[in-house]
Enzyme design. Structure first.
Site, short mmCIF file in Angstrom:
data_model
loop_
_atom_site.label_atom_id
_atom_site.label_comp_id
_atom_site.label_asym_id
_atom_site.label_seq_id
_atom_site.Cartn_x
_atom_site.Cartn_y
_atom_site.Cartn_z
N ASP A 52 0.88 -1.08 -0.02
CA ASP A 52 -0.07 -0.02 -0.08
C ASP A 52 0.94 1.20 0.08
OD1 ASP A 52 1.00 -0.51 2.57
OD2 ASP A 52 -0.97 -0.73 3.46
N ASN A 63 -7.62 -2.37 14.27
CA ASN A 63 -8.94 -2.40 13.82
C ASN A 63 -9.24 -3.76 12.69
OD1 ASN A 63 -7.99 -1.65 11.50
ND2 ASN A 63 -9.31 0.16 11.41
N HIS A 111 -7.42 -4.48 9.97
CA HIS A 111 -7.24 -4.13 8.65
C HIS A 111 -5.81 -5.08 8.16
CE1 HIS A 111 -4.67 -0.41 9.70
NE2 HIS A 111 -3.79 -1.01 9.20
N GLU A 164 -9.73 -1.49 5.29
CA GLU A 164 -10.35 -1.07 6.27
C GLU A 164 -11.73 -1.90 6.66
OE1 GLU A 164 -8.85 0.61 8.29
OE2 GLU A 164 -7.95 2.55 7.68
C1 GLP Z 1 -0.38 0.17 8.68
C2 GLP Z 1 -0.07 -0.40 7.31
C3 GLP Z 1 -0.23 -2.04 7.37
C4 GLP Z 1 0.24 -2.56 8.55
C5 GLP Z 1 -0.40 -1.79 9.81
C6 GLP Z 1 0.45 -2.48 11.13
O1 GLP Z 1 -1.64 0.80 8.71
N1 GLP Z 1 -0.74 0.06 6.15
O2 GLP Z 1 -0.02 -2.70 6.30
O3 GLP Z 1 0.25 -3.85 8.58
O4 GLP Z 1 -0.46 -0.53 9.77
O5 GLP Z 1 1.55 -1.89 11.50
P1 GLP Z 1 2.33 -1.94 12.69
O6 GLP Z 1 3.43 -2.89 12.05
O7 GLP Z 1 3.02 -0.71 12.65
O8 GLP Z 1 1.42 -2.19 13.86
#
Ligand code: GLP
Length: 244
Positions: free
Chosen positions: A74, A133, A135, A140
């Protein structure tokens, strides 16, 4: 492709470092077995550890990335380069590898990301983190299972979770582009990574609760080659080594 025989298997690790080592070893082996693999790569805090291992081994010449193709899961829209996922991947991984620039893909650069992925034979391994949440990538809650790469408004929950990656006072983007749920589910192997207490509840819900768009990560339950790599115990989890 690696031979995998799994259904809801877990790669439990005793620590974040052990988890990172397992996931990095898996990718290293994947590139040995299939040097022209297509990889779906995440950002966030969780993957930093396994990127560090991959960076170290790549610097030592232990991994050849010359034929690999890497696809960011993303990307933010309207963001300074230094806060972009493009920069994150360059900074944490690509700069240490011999991955050619033309093998680095980012969804903001193309109007048909799924078509590009398909033209290289599809994703072999996609590593996904999980948001608070539920995702995956930036899909989302409420996202349809059949989505392909698409633009998304970010929820307040995701924006506040990601605020830590932005300098003080700098606004967190409100929009992003993300691989869709179907894009991710089409990957031959998916590795879901999560570490720390804050992810325990959502992992449990995603993997043992009802499947549906209310919790995008729950769709991963349907994938035949899903590996779940965590550093904590959860219901149904058992000691398991990622296959090599
Ligand atoms: C972001 C990314 C996701 C990721 C998520 C969790 O929003 N778009 O791809 O998996 O956050 O991130 P973290 O590893 O910092 O908890």
């Amino acid at each position: 492709m690696l031979t995998v025989s799994t259904q809801g298997v877990n790669a439990l690790a005793d620590s974040y470092d052990a988890l990172s080592l397992k996931v990095a070893s898996y990718i290293k082996n994947q590139l040995k077995v299939k040097p022209d693999s297509c990889l779906g790569l995440p950002t966030g805090a969780t993957p930093v550890g396994f990127y560090q291992y991959l960076a170290k081994w790549s610097k030592n010449g232990e991994i050849d990335w010359s034929r690999a193709k890497c696809f960011a899961l993303d990307e933010y829209l309207d963001v300074d380069l230094e806060e972009s996922f493009e920069y994150y991947l360059e900074h944490n991984l690509y700069q240490y590898t011999n991955l050619p620039d033309e093998h680095k893909f980012n969804p903001k650069d193309s109007s048909d990301y799924d078509q590009i992925i398909a033209s290289f034979g599809g994703l072999d391994v996609t590593i996904v983190g999980i948001g608070r949440n539920g995702h995956i990538a930036f899909n989302e809650p409420g996202t349809d299972k059949e989505t392909r790469t698409h633009f998304v408004p970010l929820t307040e929950s995701t924006r506040s979770a990601n605020a830590k990656f932005f300098h003080d006072g700098e606004p967190v983007p409100k929009q992003a582009v993300t691989m869709g749920i179907r894009t991710i589910l089409d990957s031959r192997v998916i590795v879901l990574i999560a570490n720390g207490e804050s992810k325990q509840e959502i992992i449990k819900e995603a993997l043992s609760g009802p499947i549906g768009s209310h919790l995008p990560a729950s769709y991963l339950q349907e994938h035949p080659h899903l590996f779940v790599a965590t550093d904590f115990q959860f219901s149904g989890a058992q000691k398991f080594e990622l296959p090599t």
